[in-house]
Design an enzyme around this catalytic site. Structure first.
Site, PDB file in Angstrom:
ATOM      1  N   THR A 154       0.556  -1.319   0.035  1.00 48.55           N
ATOM      2  CA  THR A 154      -0.326   0.272  -0.300  1.00 48.55           C
ATOM      3  C   THR A 154       0.706   1.389  -0.089  1.00 48.55           C
ATOM      4  O   THR A 154       1.836   1.353   0.570  1.00 48.55           O
ATOM      5  CB  THR A 154      -0.953  -0.065   1.226  1.00 48.55           C
ATOM      6  OG1 THR A 154      -1.765   1.535   1.334  1.00 48.55           O
ATOM      7  CG2 THR A 154       0.335  -0.366   2.423  1.00 48.55           C
TER       8      THR A 154
ATOM      9  N   TYR B 223      -1.752   0.164   9.772  1.00 43.63           N
ATOM     10  CA  TYR B 223      -1.932  -0.654   9.036  1.00 43.63           C
ATOM     11  C   TYR B 223      -1.138  -0.521   7.901  1.00 43.63           C
ATOM     12  O   TYR B 223      -0.372  -1.199   7.502  1.00 43.63           O
ATOM     13  CB  TYR B 223      -3.586   0.276   8.070  1.00 43.63           C
ATOM     14  CG  TYR B 223      -3.512  -0.101   6.897  1.00 43.63           C
ATOM     15  CD1 TYR B 223      -3.692  -1.486   6.061  1.00 43.63           C
ATOM     16  CD2 TYR B 223      -3.784   0.851   5.474  1.00 43.63           C
ATOM     17  CE1 TYR B 223      -3.713  -1.563   4.740  1.00 43.63           C
ATOM     18  CE2 TYR B 223      -3.786   0.734   4.310  1.00 43.63           C
ATOM     19  CZ  TYR B 223      -3.478  -0.901   4.306  1.00 43.63           C
ATOM     20  OH  TYR B 223      -3.629  -1.246   2.366  1.00 43.63           O
TER      21      TYR B 223
END
Length: 333
Positions: free
Chosen positions: A117, A141
């Site tokens: 990501t 995250y």
């Protein structure tokens, strides 16, 4: 070749990757716990319902099948939620991936494609972001993905592991034929939320932060059509099968749009005035994230086909109009 194992292949991105692989004739096993994925979204291959935290179940899948390549998309992915529930993100994302890598080592599967990501970059010091930009995540995250990237790199140095890490920017849109798309009732994807708000007159769009250092005060993101991202995964697969060396690549278009620009584009397409509720900034959200994807283009000869905000929104709209026949998604203020 043997089979391609796609973890998280019933989810939003995963199902589009599976669709792209299936259309090219690959033999696919989809491994998904269906916590956020949907059985109806798996258009090709065999679906095995299981969790990446279930080491025994995963081991059975590898033992019972000749798997050549693993595409790993199973993860918890909501940055603001990760700030509130860090243990969930480290347990699922890091421990689950360790399980997967362990079983791969046991069964001598040495080709791995990892869905990472843009959140690993945190608040980047340079725009657009290159693969050499500092890794400085600001959410659990992003941190969980950065940890996994480091683990993969360390394993590759010590063992025979060829890998591609794809750092995905903001994924949006849906299958152009309306077969699959975002399937979560409470989506955190901006374009999906804009479209759903336009289709529900009593709903409103929550905009988190209008005081960022951007032209209109709202966050700017690089939106990539999900089918273009899926093609990056299929090209990565073929690259590894052809003997390519390990890579880390950004996946985006190199152009950013603010929240309000996306909202206005949706309004123009639908002809509907979108109600907005401005909220405080969410923890873990950087002001601007835009990709430099030259490495992906040069290494894999990847070329985007749907690099157009109107096209992305239109595909999402077509999908949402289809699924609304079975129920409404309403974002309440």
């Amino acid at each position: 070749m043997g089979k391609v194992l796609v973890t998280g292949g019933a989810g939003y991105i995963g199902s589009h990757v599976v669709k792209a692989l299936g259309e090219k004739g690959y033999d696919i096993i989809v491994y998904d716990n269906l916590s956020t994925g949907n059985q109806w979204a798996v258009l090709y291959g065999e679906l095995v319902i299981g969790d990446i935290l279930d080491l025994i179940m995963m081991r059975k899948v590898f033992i019972n099948n000749k798997i050549d390549v693993v595409i790993h998309l199973a993860a918890c992915i909501i940055a603001p939620e990760s700030v509130e529930q860090p243990l969930k993100y480290y347990m699922n994302n890091v421990c689950g991936t360790l399980n997967l890598l362990q079983v791969m080592a046991e069964t001598k599967v040495n080709k791995f494609i990892f869905s990472s990501t843009a959140a690993v970059y945190g608040i980047p010091q340079e725009i657009p972001v290159t693969e050499n930009s500092a890794i400085a995540p600001i959410s659990p995250y992003g941190q969980s993905k950065a940890i996994i990237e480091k683990i993969i790199n360390d394993i590759a140095k010590a063992a025979d592991l060829q890998y591609i890490t794809l750092r995905c920017f903001n994924v949006a849109g849906a299958d152009l034929y309306g077969r699959i798309g975002e399937g979560k009732p409470q989506s955190t994807h901006l374009i999906t939320s804009c479209v759903r708000t336009a289709l529900n007159p009593i709903s409103c769009l929550n905009v988190y932060g209008n005081d960022y250092p951007t032209t209109d005060g709202t966050g700017i993101r690089d939106y990539i059509h999900v089918d273009d991202l899926a093609s990056a995964f299929t090209m990565s697969l073929q690259y590894l099968l052809d003997g390519g060396k390990s890579l880390v690549c950004n996946c985006g278009y190199g152009r950013g749009y603010s929240v309000l620009e996306v909202m206005e584009a949706t309004k123009k397409l639908t002809g509907v005035n979108i109600n907005v509720a401005f909220k405080e900034r969410r923890l873990g959200d950087p002001p601007i994230l835009i990709a430099d994807s030259q490495k992906l283009k040069q290494s894999l000869n990847w070329q985007p086909r749907y690099n157009d905000l109107h096209c992305i929104i239109e595909s999402a709209l077509r999908w949402e109009q289809k699924i609304m026949k079975n129920g409404n998604f309403i974002v309440k203020c």
